[in-house]
Design a protein around this motif. Structure first.
Motif, PDB file in Angstrom:
ATOM      1  N   PHE A 140       8.456  11.644  40.621  1.00 15.13           N
ATOM      2  CA  PHE A 140       9.405  12.021  39.657  1.00 15.13           C
ATOM      3  C   PHE A 140      10.547  12.146  40.232  1.00 15.13           C
ATOM      4  O   PHE A 140      11.101  11.386  40.649  1.00 15.13           O
ATOM      5  N   ILE A 141      10.926  13.399  41.326  1.00 13.86           N
ATOM      6  CA  ILE A 141      11.884  13.812  41.729  1.00 13.86           C
ATOM      7  C   ILE A 141      11.956  12.916  42.675  1.00 13.86           C
ATOM      8  O   ILE A 141      13.294  12.711  43.730  1.00 13.86           O
ATOM      9  N   ALA A 142      10.930  12.696  43.649  1.00 18.35           N
ATOM     10  CA  ALA A 142      11.004  12.441  44.945  1.00 18.35           C
ATOM     11  C   ALA A 142      10.931  10.538  44.716  1.00 18.35           C
ATOM     12  O   ALA A 142      11.762  10.018  45.551  1.00 18.35           O
ATOM     13  N   THR A 143      11.244  10.587  43.321  1.00 13.96           N
ATOM     14  CA  THR A 143      10.897   8.675  43.215  1.00 13.96           C
ATOM     15  C   THR A 143      12.853   8.195  43.496  1.00 13.96           C
ATOM     16  O   THR A 143      13.680   7.517  43.232  1.00 13.96           O
ATOM     17  N   GLY A 159      17.898   2.480  46.889  1.00 10.99           N
ATOM     18  CA  GLY A 159      17.972   2.527  48.258  1.00 10.99           C
ATOM     19  C   GLY A 159      18.192   0.935  48.699  1.00 10.99           C
ATOM     20  O   GLY A 159      18.907   0.893  50.041  1.00 10.99           O
ATOM     21  N   GLU A 160      17.856  -0.403  48.258  1.00 12.64           N
ATOM     22  CA  GLU A 160      18.203  -1.810  48.751  1.00 12.64           C
ATOM     23  C   GLU A 160      20.010  -1.784  49.190  1.00 12.64           C
ATOM     24  O   GLU A 160      20.290  -1.996  50.358  1.00 12.64           O
ATOM     25  N   ARG A 161      20.916  -1.042  48.162  1.00 13.49           N
ATOM     26  CA  ARG A 161      22.073  -1.120  47.994  1.00 13.49           C
ATOM     27  C   ARG A 161      22.849  -0.023  49.316  1.00 13.49           C
ATOM     28  O   ARG A 161      23.550  -0.200  49.953  1.00 13.49           O
ATOM     29  N   ALA A 185      15.138  16.262  48.354  1.00 12.52           N
ATOM     30  CA  ALA A 185      15.706  15.080  48.245  1.00 12.52           C
ATOM     31  C   ALA A 185      16.085  14.432  49.791  1.00 12.52           C
ATOM     32  O   ALA A 185      15.823  13.384  49.626  1.00 12.52           O
ATOM     33  N   VAL A 186      17.066  15.778  50.567  1.00 11.75           N
ATOM     34  CA  VAL A 186      16.747  15.075  51.880  1.00 11.75           C
ATOM     35  C   VAL A 186      15.398  14.861  52.834  1.00 11.75           C
ATOM     36  O   VAL A 186      15.805  13.160  52.869  1.00 11.75           O
ATOM     37  N   LEU A 187      14.673  15.422  52.747  1.00 15.43           N
ATOM     38  CA  LEU A 187      13.390  14.663  53.181  1.00 15.43           C
ATOM     39  C   LEU A 187      12.658  13.494  52.658  1.00 15.43           C
ATOM     40  O   LEU A 187      12.514  12.665  53.865  1.00 15.43           O
ATOM     41  N   PHE A 229      12.650  10.244  55.633  1.00 18.74           N
ATOM     42  CA  PHE A 229      10.939   9.960  55.571  1.00 18.74           C
ATOM     43  C   PHE A 229      11.234   8.280  54.782  1.00 18.74           C
ATOM     44  O   PHE A 229      11.013   7.512  55.631  1.00 18.74           O
ATOM     45  N   ALA A 230      11.944   8.034  53.606  1.00 19.15           N
ATOM     46  CA  ALA A 230      11.685   6.747  53.611  1.00 19.15           C
ATOM     47  C   ALA A 230      12.974   5.286  54.337  1.00 19.15           C
ATOM     48  O   ALA A 230      12.660   4.868  54.784  1.00 19.15           O
ATOM     49  N   LEU A 231      13.892   6.267  55.218  1.00 18.38           N
ATOM     50  CA  LEU A 231      14.256   5.386  55.773  1.00 18.38           C
ATOM     51  C   LEU A 231      13.923   5.206  57.544  1.00 18.38           C
ATOM     52  O   LEU A 231      14.148   4.793  58.651  1.00 18.38           O
TER      53      LEU A 231
END
Length: 770
Positions: A207-210, A216-218, A299-301, A305-307
């Motif tokens: 949940f923290i990772a989510t 994200g889109e904006r 949060a940074v990682l 990773f998402a980008l």
């Protein structure tokens, strides 16, 4: 610069950061609660040990520093009530923790929770059982939890009742040193604890990772604008990481505030019979520091990773073009790696040493992380093949086809929680038999037993219980031991045999007797200890009765075996024991002999009668405040196993509460991002009911897939864990279905709660912009 964008980005930026902070904060609060649990359990144990009131060793004489204390515990509506009768014998008598002075005879000092219960309508029957005037309350130092029911009542003449079971004379409170006799922890129980912590904490991390990926889109569109004014791709990613870091840091503040708020509220709640005081919940400084470092770093990682698969160019974000298919091979490596960690311990059981804790935790985490990795691929593969249907269905399916990752992330936490819960349930069910044993008690004939202290008349007690509401039949028996020598300090008798006293009707519950009338004495054989009965119960022989009450003293009471002994055959007794003994009717014994007997009343109950067991306990308290009434059960379970299971359920309730709150925040964030799209559809004439159904389908499809995947992974993990402990692999399908149903219910509840905000967003006015 990223932190500044998050803080000074106007209303949109503040809302985005607020949602992220709330999502992260809920996770942080639960992590802080987890770090505080070891200290809370330790304090509870210390408080409980500090008030222990039995000193093992020789019995003491009366002195200025002695206190006589009796156990008068009871149960009320399924809750334990800790009761003590106290009689200080001198000015220096030890004072119980939590008391400033002892109550006078006829008065009692109670815990705050018991005071509230006695003052409410719900405590009416309990007030009848505790006929004492409330003279004060027990302070926190004398209680293990804020909701504990406990009292100390003043009494007189307790010294005459000292025994090894209920009453003792003490000079101090506190458990003596018993470290040498402490049993080592069972390896299977250690495994249970390891699995429980891994399973309960994993959804929190998900949940923290989510939460740090909200908006994200904006965010990506803003980053594209930065590229247009000269930012390169690496700088853009660092700015995105800065924004995520800001949200995580604010989330730490929110989490601390949530934890402190929950800490204060903890004193007013009880979860699965466990309650604590707020002062107990002090996180370990080292673990709290680890949370403070790990959450921003994660949060940074996660953001970087998402980008990795998003191309942010000056003219836009290349993500709405046909996305590349997600690869399956590396996602399968995670659960396979988890199985590889656990497989070497298959068949180890409890006889081959402790399980490797690092492999256990690593294997369980890899399998659960595998759920989060496989779910996006599963959702993408399935929704790509979904086709025609109603308008609401098409809107939902097309949205999932364009961006299935967001929907999968929303469901990841619930899927991980369900997978872990299924595995835990299988493991608990599989090993429960090892920690549960049969009591051999005949629960068809007897449902309750009342044990009376030595010397309390047990035959009149049967008559009082027979007229108690909910009681069908009462059988009263008294018992002690007969020996060929005096009972007392020193050697004692060489041979003993049991003596049971009761009416003819009561004695027939334990033996097959010929014609019986009051005054008869029987020798019963056909069970255990036939040789002792034959050897001791010979006509004319003088035998000694055990009048010591377990204290090693007492008068020497003798009995001469009569010449007109009758014979009988032992039956399986009410307690499940078939024992050879001497049986005696009341007229055959003297007054001195009756004072040595310890009585028990066995009750056949109508348990459907309202509060039947409470009426029995009230009758028992009127007969003697130290009478102990218990409800019989066919089995009894290990206390350690029960404690672990109780703690697991308490933790699962907290995790489910977090899941619901975080899912609601996530759902609101997704609706906020689609506000203009929803307004456009309404402006073109789309019915609100259609849009509401499309939102429901967007939730239902991923959750159905997530629960199917969670069930498969949970069953696999549960089967491997059962193989590790050497138990037979079996699936409790009702439990599996109930757990998956609970997960689905949480999601549907969250969806229902998000409908009012959805309706407010479905207005043409949402198209306005500046």
């Amino acid at each position: 610069m990223g932190v500044r964008f998050a803080v000074t980005g106007g209303r949109e930026g503040w809302i985005r950061m607020l949602l992220t902070a709330v999502g992260v904060g809920l996770g942080v609060a639960l992590l802080l609660l987890t770090t505080a649990i070891p200290n809370a359990l330790a304090v509870r144990d210390q408080r409980n040990e500090a008030r222990q009131d039995f000193t093992y060793g020789p019995h003491r004489a009366k002195a200025a520093n002695t206190l006589v204390i009796s156990h008068a515990d009871t149960t009320y509506h399924g809750k334990d009530v800790r009761g003590r009768l106290v009689e200080p014998e001198g000015p220096r008598a030890p004072l119980a923790p939590g008391l400033s002075t002892y109550p006078a005879p006829g008065e009692m000092v109670v815990s705050p929770a018991l005071k509230d219960l006695l003052g409410s309508g719900e405590g009416k029957l309990l007030r009848e059982r505790l006929p004492y005037r409330i003279a004060g309350t027990i302070s926190e130092s004398g209680l293990v939890g804020s909701q504990e029911l406990a009292y100390y009542a003043g009494a007189t003449n307790l010294a005459s009742r000292i025994d090894t079971y209920r009453t003792a004379r003490i000079t101090e409170f506190g458990r003596p040193d018993t470290s040498s006799s402490t049993d080592p922890m069972d390896p299977v129980l250690i495994l249970l604890v390891l699995v429980v912590f891994a399973v309960l904490l994993m959804p929190v991390a998900v949940f923290i990772a989510t939460a740090v990926r909200f908006g994200g889109e904006r965010r990506d569109r803003r980053l594209a604008a930065l590229r247009l004014v000269g930012s390169d791709s690496r700088m853009t990613r660092r700015i995105a990481a800065g924004e995520a870091l800001a949200g995580a840091l604010v989330g730490l503040v929110f989490g601390t505030a949530f934890f402190l708020l929950g800490r204060e509220l903890a004193g007013s709640v009880e979860i699965v019979g466990i309650s604590v005081f707020p002062s107990y919940l002090n996180p370990s400084p080292a673990l709290a520091a680890l949370v403070a470092i790990a959450v921003p770093a994660a949060a940074v990682l996660v953001t970087l990773f998402a980008l990795r698969g998003v191309v942010i160019e000056p003219l836009g974000v290349v993500r709405t073009a046909k996305p590349t298919r997600r690869r399956l091979w590396w996602r399968l490596l995670l659960p396979l790696g988890g199985l590889a960690c656990l497989t070497p311990m298959v068949g180890q059981g409890r006889n081959n040493g402790n399980f490797n804790e690092y492999l256990v935790i690593g294997g369980v985490l890899l399998l659960l992380v595998g759920v989060t990795a496989l779910l996006p691929w599963v959702v993408e593969a399935v929704v790509a093949r979904l086709g025609r249907g109603g308008i609401a269905w098409q809107l939902a399916v097309r949205r999932l086809q364009l961006n299935s990752g967001t929907a999968a992330r929303m469901v990841n936490g619930i899927a991980v929680a369900v997978a872990g819960a299924i595995a835990m349930q299988m493991l608990f069910a599989g090993v429960e038999g090892d920690y549960t044993r049969s009591t051999a008690k005949d629960t068809d004939r007897v449902q309750m037993q009342v044990s009376l202290p030595q010397g309390v008349p047990f035959l009149p007690a049967a008559e009082k219980f027979a007229t108690t509401e909910g009681v069908r039949k009462a059988v009263s028996l008294g018992s002690t031991d007969l020996g060929d020598g005096r009972f007392g300090p020193g050697k004692g008798p060489d041979n003993t045999v049991g003596l049971t006293v009761g009416t003819c009707a009561s004695l027939r519950a334990v033996a097959d007797l010929p014609a019986c009338r009051d005054g008869d004495v029987f020798t019963v054989t056909g069970g255990d200890r036939d040789a002792d009965v034959t050897k001791l119960a010979r006509p004319g022989r003088t035998l000694h009765l055990d009048a010591s009450n377990g204290t090693g003293g007492g008068p020497d009471v003798v009995w001469t075996v009569p010449g007109d002994l009758k014979r009988g055959r032992a039956l399986d007794g009410l307690t499940g024991i078939k024992e050879s003994r001497v049986l005696m009717t009341p007229a055959a014994m003297s007054q001195r002999m009756s004072a040595t007997l310890t009585g028990s009343v066995y009750l056949s109950m109508d348990m459907s009668a309202p509060d039947a067991s409470e009426h029995v306990r009230n009758t028992a308290a009127r007969i003697d405040p130290l009478a102990n009434a218990i409800v019989w059960s066919a089995t009894e379970r290990s206390q350690r196993f029960t404690s672990i299971r109780t703690g697991t359920f308490a933790g699962a309730i907290c995790v489910l509460a977090l899941i619901g709150a975080s899912l609601l925040v996530s759902q609101l964030e997704q609706l906020r991002e689609r506000r203009k799209l929803l307004s456009s559809l309404v402006a073109f004439g789309t019915r609100r009911r259609t849009l509401s159904m499309s939102v429901l389908w967007q939730t239902a499809i991923p959750i159905a897939l997530g629960l199917l995947l969670a069930s498969a992974v949970g069953l696999t993990l549960g089967a491997v864990l059962l193989k590790m402990v050497g138990a037979t692999v079996g699936v409790d399908w009702p439990s599996v279905l109930s757990l998956t149903g609970a997960g689905a219910a949480v999601v549907l509840t969250v969806t229902a709660l998000s409908l009012p905000p959805l309706v407010r967003m479905m207005r043409p006015e949402g198209l306005r912009t500046e």
